[in-house]
Motif scaffolding. Sequence first.
Motif, mmCIF file in Angstrom:
data_model
loop_
_atom_site.group_PDB
_atom_site.id
_atom_site.type_symbol
_atom_site.label_atom_id
_atom_site.label_comp_id
_atom_site.label_asym_id
_atom_site.label_seq_id
_atom_site.Cartn_x
_atom_site.Cartn_y
_atom_site.Cartn_z
ATOM 1 N N CYS A 1 0.805 -1.225 0.000
ATOM 2 C CA CYS A 1 0.000 0.000 0.000
ATOM 3 C C CYS A 1 0.843 1.282 0.000
ATOM 4 O O CYS A 1 2.068 1.253 -0.064
ATOM 5 C CB CYS A 1 -0.983 -0.012 1.172
ATOM 6 N N CYS B 1 -2.343 -3.432 -4.234
ATOM 7 C CA CYS B 1 -3.199 -2.976 -3.136
ATOM 8 C C CYS B 1 -4.202 -1.943 -3.655
ATOM 9 O O CYS B 1 -4.602 -2.006 -4.827
ATOM 10 C CB CYS B 1 -2.318 -2.457 -1.994
ATOM 11 N N CYS B 2 -4.612 -1.022 -2.807
ATOM 12 C CA CYS B 2 -5.726 -0.100 -3.095
ATOM 13 C C CYS B 2 -5.706 0.481 -4.507
ATOM 14 O O CYS B 2 -4.728 1.108 -4.911
ATOM 15 C CB CYS B 2 -5.710 1.038 -2.088
HETATM 16 ZN ZN ZN Z 1 -3.949 -0.528 0.167
#
Ligand code: ZN
Length: 352
Positions: A213, A301-302
Amino acid sequence: MANTKRSLEERLNEGTVIVGEGYLFEMERRGYLQAGSFVPEVALEHPDVLKQVYRDYMNCGSDVVLAFTYNAHREKMRIIGKEELLEPLNRNAIRLAKEVAKEHPTEEALVAGNISNTNIFDPEDPASKDQVRAMFAEMIQWSKEEGVDFINGETFYYHEEAVIALEEIQKQDLPAVITLGLMAENKMREGMSVEESCRILSEKGALVVGMNCFRGPDTMQPYLKKIREAVDGFVGGLPIPYRTTEEHPTFFNLPDGGCSCSLPTETTFPTSLDPLYHNRYELAAWAKEAQELGVNYIGLCCGASPAMIRAIAEATGNTTINSKYSPNMEKHFLFGKDESLKTHNQDYRTKA
Ligand SMILES: [Zn+2]
């Protein structure tokens, strides 16, 4: 391979493990989660939606179904006034993950419990450390009771909080994947380098250590290199799919020079990052490079989409359940090479 299920360690010994993360962003993008408070109530309110996203990631190559309990800890639930939902939310997120993992046609996916930075950890306050420990312990216990394969502790920016997470995972005899979130200061909050933090966590017995992240591939990769050099054990890297730069190394302060309106937020994070995406080919190139570097646990990730996860899975030598839908422009009416296509349409390649 049917009906057998290798452990995380066995899979790491045999090759790269692919992991799709980023449920907060994906649920928000789909309209089922509030940006800002970022609490995964979707596990209780819309279990069908969560299951479909788990499935989308797994079908596009994720070897792990990570239970969506990010931020579902006692402190966050207290802030939003829903502490009574804490345990059912955690248990349901894992049960749904297990149901999806079993759908895998060739080898059941691994299921991971998830804990993360608590935001109440204070290095100067011993009471906060006890509180953090208790928050982790209960979530790990529920995960264990629900039968997860391992625990992923993630986005820690305090080394000591990561150590507490690892210790609590070890107390309950589960394998630990610990990934750190490196803020723009380029080191852990205490001042320790990220590679030193990882070296200590690995020596203490974390099965995988690394980063996830906050950073895109370009600003994570230099630190993954350092971690790989400092650590004997397995290393993980799960960047966000955005074009972070040395000047703006995280997605918390990434400017968009082309934005034509004023934003309701101070920065493009978290809901205006769309024009700053890497394309899937850039992400695939990063994943291949990370694999060559010796990173063992590779993911996104995000901001990740299933198609991006499939691109990194394929770039690292995997065929996914949904690889039959991977891009193939052969029969496209403008760009295809198939002989039966009408050549007059191909003028539009440059004029469309
Ligand atoms: Zn993330």
